[in-house]
Design a protein around this motif. Structure first.
Motif, PDB file in Angstrom:
ATOM      1  N   LEU A   2       0.847  -1.187   0.000  1.00 47.89           N
ATOM      2  CA  LEU A   2       0.000   0.000   0.000  1.00 47.89           C
ATOM      3  C   LEU A   2       0.878   1.231   0.000  1.00 47.89           C
ATOM      4  O   LEU A   2       1.638   1.455   0.933  1.00 47.89           O
ATOM      5  CB  LEU A   2      -0.867  -0.002   1.254  1.00 47.89           C
ATOM      6  N   SER A   4       1.624   5.150   0.384  1.00 51.48           N
ATOM      7  CA  SER A   4       0.946   6.188   1.150  1.00 51.48           C
ATOM      8  C   SER A   4       0.318   7.151   0.153  1.00 51.48           C
ATOM      9  O   SER A   4       0.990   7.663  -0.749  1.00 51.48           O
ATOM     10  CB  SER A   4       1.954   6.901   2.040  1.00 51.48           C
ATOM     11  N   TYR A  24      -8.121   8.123  -5.181  1.00 47.91           N
ATOM     12  CA  TYR A  24      -6.739   8.058  -4.708  1.00 47.91           C
ATOM     13  C   TYR A  24      -5.838   8.921  -5.576  1.00 47.91           C
ATOM     14  O   TYR A  24      -5.965   8.939  -6.795  1.00 47.91           O
ATOM     15  CB  TYR A  24      -6.237   6.615  -4.750  1.00 47.91           C
TER      16      TYR A  24
ATOM     17  N   LYS B  99      -7.305   1.655   1.181  1.00 48.03           N
ATOM     18  CA  LYS B  99      -6.608   1.943   2.429  1.00 48.03           C
ATOM     19  C   LYS B  99      -7.335   1.259   3.584  1.00 48.03           C
ATOM     20  O   LYS B  99      -8.539   1.431   3.755  1.00 48.03           O
ATOM     21  CB  LYS B  99      -6.582   3.445   2.651  1.00 48.03           C
ATOM     22  N   GLN B 101      -7.752   0.828   7.599  1.00 48.49           N
ATOM     23  CA  GLN B 101      -7.454   1.425   8.905  1.00 48.49           C
ATOM     24  C   GLN B 101      -8.266   0.697   9.943  1.00 48.49           C
ATOM     25  O   GLN B 101      -9.434   0.383   9.691  1.00 48.49           O
ATOM     26  CB  GLN B 101      -7.861   2.899   8.914  1.00 48.49           C
TER      27      GLN B 101
END
Lengths: 951, 320
Positions: A2, A4, A24, B99, B101
């Motif tokens: 992943l 950043s 993104y 992403k 989290q």
């Protein structure tokens, strides 16, 4: 794994729903420039040395067009001169959204390596992404995104360029506001016109510029000629409540002030609405989808029978026009009146680039000229060009840009020149374009899927194949054929039966599903044969080499092998993928000679004799079942080997061997059709030939009756039998003529998917099921059938599209369309060559037969040339003789002479080239002599010419 | 128990169990699931036997599932799911996850809890137990714990606000899948005659609800201190233009993509659950499962980090 990423939410609210999508942003999107030292890209697209000779930008530069420039000026962008262009993702998406054809063209350009077009994914780049600001429209936001990206590029290049030769980025936009803002932020920005005009080395590009709407020097007067089109929302509301009708606009071929709109109703009830007069046509162009409003019944009119061509100089004062329109409104009988309407709006334009010729304006310095399309249904188009003098006499292509309401003609721009009119290559190009035959060279993407040369059969290939290389297989084709897709063999088995094999080129081995090669072949659908030219469906390497079953080379084949007894009854059928080695490629005549020559007794000849014997039996059986033998005259041109001009015309001769090959191909097709239908009842690709409705036969019945011959049309068998029995003493050609007429009554055979239809019958062949299997090199349908069969026998794997009956059915539609268009193109090509032939031959007197009788003309067939022509009796500027048409006969009496179908007449044939675009073969009557109608037979002069040619 | 490997399937076993249809496309209608229970009740044999017994045992589950088999939808929306440059709608590349989290121990009163975000899909998982069997005692198993799962979606979790009563078929089905997944992962035999409750709620839904629930529940189970064989990580993959796309978002899922959900015990590489509703050519299945396994391993790394960080925080709080 992943990376950043900065995390931004994009909220798009429209209507009721609020959709939240992630967006993104990345740091690893590179600029694509060769000159950049900062990006870690593997390959670059944009060159360092990006020079285009422009008087505005003397430095190397990259172009960044905005959406409208791409949408309107795609013709210019496609030119090889324009290179090193950055297409932003914002632009690409907007184009995709707004115009599918332009998007497809843009994609093609992006794939072309020599063009150096680079797609920059600016919407996902951390530094070029922008949020929409409150109060900002989507368009403004996109414009700003384009400016930001262009700005980023120029800064990025300044920073990272290795050798500083001042590489710059130039933004192209036609929007005044956008341009101003870009200038304020310090960007180099030009209008598209400005920039293209500055390309000193390529002045011809200027003509390809489309005229944009905000252009100040608008063509046409300020006077409003047409009513405004309604906005789409009102059209939709109108269609919903029934006050408007939606349909396809079809202009009349003969009358430019008339058109019909075909309104598709529910089920079978579709209607045609008549439109008359320029105001009512309201700027619709042939093939557009339009909304029409019906006029009150009192204003309904009848379709006029007047022929009106939009000719002469540009008409800006409409006095003349009105008179022509008046000519239409001859009060017609109440019964003949049809629903009449007017166009209120355009739902979808279906403009394509049109072929045609330029009418050069009389004013010498004028840059505005009228363009006359080859298709009479398309209106004349006004274009602006500075090279009118060079383009005069050329066939050119023109695209329509728009049709403002104050302009008599649509405005367009020049796309390209096809060459001078009347030349063979040019005319061929025109007829290919007009019949929508894809004929460009195969693209690199397509060619990349070809097998690498030198190609040879490997042992791995043989694992799944049967080795039939030892058999004495041979092929029989017309002379000069290089795409041989079938070969045959026949041998006696130990048990006394015969083994017959039909071997078809295994094209599906080389063309794998859904790659670019396959898609191209599917879109082309068929190979188109024109006189002296072949437009291949698959690249030549396959069509004339690897797939072609030439003699004495090893080739892959898909074989259909039967065991038959001597009565030609099939005992066993077997399909297999195989490898064969053809021992001889023969022509029909050669094969016939071998069969007839009793001295020859080699393997191949024996096999041919066996095949011939079986074929005769098969044919008899087939005819007993009710298969039709129809007739149409096919002509062959003898071409001059150097000039490729036709020097002689001959009707095709049929030999026994023709029908031998045909019989086995039919048998193979039927066997395969049965097999794939058994295996895949839902998605087999088949071919059907519907029985014609009884009314189609009227003309045939009437014609036969006039000679006291009875024809039965209750079934195919009855028809075949009565055609066989139809003979008139002293008129040997009668039977052929009758068969030609019968052919005209038939329906078109079509491909279909078995899951979508229930009627499979093939009327002409009298077979309950039929498909195409035997010519995969030149027909795409056969490739699909090959794939289905391969799956059925476990020789290949399937893929989803093959099993999807809806996709299959969509494919069939395309194949049927391409097939039809290729036939039209073929006919047009024959017609053109016939014209060339008669041009060289001068005037000829020939005997012919009356094939049809019309109200004001007879249609004459000349058997010697297979040529059909019309003899008009009401030519313009001549006194019209007394014509009486009787529909019952049908007969036409001209003065005192009565013409019936099958009458023998003598005509003189000339080429009428008064209209360069539409040259015609003209026939006029010599015999029977009718005063005032027939012409005296011209002679002497053509004879001399003929002698010269014959030498 | 012999070994975990005996319980979970690997790819060749799965391929053996999938039936191929006439047109050589596959639809994994049956859920391939494993649990101690189904293993026990089946005859000893290869994985093949397990799957069949699982299907038999969960006959009810199948009956519930069938109506939900998504019909083949064409890509009607006309979204370009994968651009020529290799970027997806939201800017990710094909193999990139959204992403992730997460936070553990978000509620004090439960035995274990976790909150997990995977892109815009957000889930809350809570674990109670192991505790005595509540309700009818007959449900108790003499040799291991019963796992009770409950899945629900918040009314505000989708773009359209919608009342979602408990026990609708979709969530019953999802609860069942979760139960099966965790029966394969939790070492239930350590707690005979007891019960473990796992409650998961989707707070915001943006594709991959099942996988997000599994991932959140794993953290919650770890937070509750219940021993597991390994993390269970789940991920969806779709198949577009011959490319597997990892971790689909809602726009991609609804774009008519053939998608597959897979739950994996990453260390041993065993598959705990595999589910696919759409049709796919069998040749592509292996590539798709490979891609899903890689994606699951990616998720497990993130989860591992979350657990380690949580431990650090807790230990620093307690002053150790």
């Amino acid at each position: 794994m992943l990376k950043s990423k900065t995390f931004v939410k994009k909220t798009r609210s429209g209507g009721v729903m609020k959709i939240v999508r992630e967006h993104y942003l990345r740091d690893d999107i590179w600029c694509g420039s060769e000159a950049c030292s900062g990006c870690k890209q593997e390959s670059t697209v944009l060159q360092t040395d990006a020079c285009m000779e422009s008087s505005l930008c003397s430095y190397p530069h990259y172009l960044v067009p905005d959406t409208n420039v791409v949408l309107h000026q795609i013709d210019v962008l496609e030119d090889p001169v324009i290179r090193n262009v950055i297409i932003l993702q914002t632009v690409l998406q907007e184009v995709r959204h707004r115009s599918a054809p332009v998007y497809k063209r843009l994609k093609d350009v992006l794939h072309e390596k020599e063009k150096h077009f680079y797609t920059f994914t600016n919407e996902h780049h951390r530094e070029t992404f922008i949020d929409r600001e409150p109060g900002e429209s989507a368009n403004d936001r996109n414009d700003r995104a384009i400016r930001v990206a262009a700005k980023w590029y120029s800064q990025h290049l300044k920073k990272f360029e290795c050798d500083k030769d001042g590489l710059k980025v130039v933004l192209l936009t036609n929007d005044q506001g956008n341009k101003q803002k870009a200038e304020e932020s310090g960007l180099l920005v030009y209008k598209c016109e400005e920039y293209i005009k500055s390309l000193i080395a390529n002045p011809e590009l200027v003509d390809r510029l489309a005229l944009s709407n905000d252009d100040k020097n608008e063509i046409g007067s300020s006077k409003v000629l047409f009513p405004e089109h309604l906005p789409l929302s009102r059209i939709q509301a109108g269609i919903k409540c029934g006050s408007f009708l939606q349909g396809t606009f079809r202009a009349s071929r003969d009358n430019y002030l008339e058109a019909t709109v075909f309104v598709q109703g529910e089920g079978d009830d579709s209607t045609e609405v008549l439109l008359q007069g320029l105001q009512n046509l309201n700027r619709a162009v042939h093939q557009d989808v339009v909304a029409v409003q019906l006029l009150p019944r009192s204003q309904w009119v009848a379709p006029s029978s007047v022929v009106l061509q939009d000719e002469g100089a540009a008409k800006d004062d409409d006095v003349e026009e009105e008179e022509e329109e008046k000519a239409l409104r001859i009060s017609a009988a109440e019964a003949a009146r049809k629903p009449t309407g007017k166009v209120v709006g355009i739902i979808k334009r279906n403009w394509r680039p049109f072929c045609g010729m330029l009418n050069v304006s009389q004013i010498k310095e004028s840059t505005r000229h009228l363009f006359t399309p080859a298709d009479r249904r398309v209106p004349r188009i006004r274009i602006e060009t500075r090279q009118a003098s060079t383009l005069a006499g050329h066939r050119i292509m023109v695209a329509i840009d728009g049709w403002p309401k104050d302009s008599r003609y649509p405005n367009g721009h020049f796309v390209r020149s096809l060459g001078s009119a009347g030349e063979k290559d040019t005319e061929q190009e025109v007829l290919l374009l007009e019949h929508d035959v894809p004929h460009q060279a195969f693209s690199q993407a397509v060619l990349s899927f070809l097998p690498k040369m030198p190609w040879a059969i490997t042992p791995e290939d043989m694992v799944r194949r049967e080795d039939l290389r030892h058999l004495s297989v041979c092929s029989v084709d017309p002379p000069g054929c290089t795409d041989i897709d079938d070969a045959l063999h026949c041998r006696e088995l130990e048990n006394g039966n015969l083994e017959v094999g039909v071997h078809i080129a295994d094209v599906s081995h080389f063309i794998r599903p859904s790659n670019a090669l396959d898609k191209e072949a599917a879109s082309r659908g068929t190979t188109v044969y024109l006189c002296g030219k072949r437009i291949d469906m698959v690249p030549e390497l396959l069509s004339s080499n690897l797939c072609s079953l030439r003699s004495n080379v090893e080739r892959f084949a898909f074989s259909c092998i039967w065991e038959m007894n001597h009565k030609a009854e099939v005992l066993k059928t077997r399909f297999t993928k195989s490898a064969i080695n053809s021992k001889a490629s023969l022509t029909y005549a050669e094969a016939q000679m071998r069969i007839d020559d009793t001295n020859m007794n080699d393997e191949i000849t024996k096999s041919l004799r066996g095949l011939n014997k079986l074929a005769k039996t098969l044919k008899r059986q087939r005819i007993d079942k009710g298969a039709l033998t129809l007739s149409s005259l096919e002509v062959r041109f003898h071409m001059d080997s150097e000039t490729h001009d036709p020097i002689d015309l001959q009707t095709k001769e049929l030999m026994e061997t023709n029908s031998m090959v045909e019989e086995f191909m039919l048998l193979a097709n039927i066997s395969v059709a049965q097999k794939i239908y058994d295996e895949f009842s839902e998605c087999a690709l088949l071919r059907k030939h519907p029985a014609p409705p009884p009314s189609n036969y009227d003309i045939l019945l009437k014609a036969a009756k006039s000679k006291d011959v009875e024809i039965h049309t209750d079934s195919a068998k009855a028809l075949a039998d009565s055609l066989d029995g139809a003979k008139v003493d002293g008129f040997p050609y009668f039977n052929t003529l009758l068969r030609i007429l019968a052919t005209r009554c038939m329906m078109q055979a079509v491909y279909f998917c078995s899951g979508m239809d229930s009627d499979f019958h093939h009327y002409g062949l009298a077979s309950p099921i039929y498909t195409h299997f035997t010519s995969p090199i030149r027909r795409y349908a056969d490739i699909i059938v090959h794939r289905l069969l391969a799956v059925a026998i476990g020789a290949d794997s399937t893929y989803p599209d093959l099993m999807d009956k809806h996709k299959q059915s969509a494919l069939c539609n395309n194949l049927n369309y391409r097939h039809k268009m290729s036939q039209y193109a073929q006919r047009a090509s024959v017609a053109f060559h016939t014209q060339l032939f008669f041009k060289s031959r001068g005037i000829l007197n020939e005997e012919g037969y009356v094939l049809f009788v019309r109200k004001n003309a007879i249609i004459v067939l000349i058997p010697k040339f297979g040529l059909e022509g019309t003899v008009f009796f009401d030519t313009k500027g001549k006194t019209v003789p007394n014509l009486v048409f009787d529909e019952e006969g049908p007969t036409l009496s001209v003065e005192q002479h009565i013409f019936c179908i099958f009458d023998k007449v003598k005509v003189t044939i000339t080429l009428d080239d008064s209209n360069v675009q539409h040259q015609k073969i003209r026939m006029s009557l010599i015999e029977p002599v009718i005063t005032g109608v027939s012409v005296p037979a011209p002679d002497a002069e053509p004879q001399a010419k003929k002698l010269k040619l014959d030498n | 128990m012999n070994s975990v490997a005996a319980l979970c399937l690997n790819i060749p076993d799965i391929k053996r169990c999938i039936q191929t249809e006439e047109d050589r496309t596959v639809t994994v209608r049956t859920l391939l699931l494993l649990s101690l229970w189904s293993c026990r009740s089946s005859s000893p044999g290869g994985a093949f036997g397990y799957v069949h017994s699982a299907a038999d045992t969960w006959g009810v589950a199948l009956a519930v599932r069938l109506p939900f088999i998504r019909s083949l939808r064409k890509n009607m929306a006309g979204l370009e799911l994968l651009s020529d440059q290799g970027y997806r709608l939201d800017g990710r590349k094909a193999a990139e996850l959204r992403k992730v989290q997460a936070r553990m121990g978000v509620f004090a009163q439960a035995d274990g809890s976790a909150y997990l975000e995977q892109g815009n899909t957000k889930a809350l998982a809570v674990v109670y137990g192991p505790h005595e069997i509540r309700g009818s005692r007959s449900r108790a198993l003499h040799d291991r714990a019963v796992i009770n799962c409950q899945y629900s979606m918040a009314t505000f979790s989708t773009a359209e606000r919608k009342r979602r009563p408990h026990g609708d078929r979709k969530s019953t089905e999802m609860s069942l899948h979760l139960k099966q997944t965790f029966e394969a992962a939790v070492m239930t035999q350590l707690y005979p005659r007891s019960q473990i409750d796992i409650y998961v709620k989707i707070l915001q839904s943006d594709g991959g609800n099942y996988s997000v629930c599994v991932n959140a529940a794993t953290l919650a189970v770890i937070d509750a201190g219940i021993p597991m064989r390994d993390y269970v990580c789940a991920c969806t993959v779709g198949f577009v233009d011959e490319t597997p796309l990892a971790d689909l978002c809602y726009a991609e899922e609804s774009g008519g993509v053939s998608s597959l959900a897979l739950a994996l015990l990453p260390r041993g590489g065993q598959i705990a659950l595999l589910q696919m509703d759409a049709r796919l050519h069998q040749d592509h299945l292996e590539a798709l499962i490979e891609a899903a396994m890689t994606a699951c391993k990616g998720v497990s790394k993130v989860l591992d980090e979350v657990v380690r960080q949580h431990l650090q925080e807790v230990s620093s709080l307690t002053g150790e």
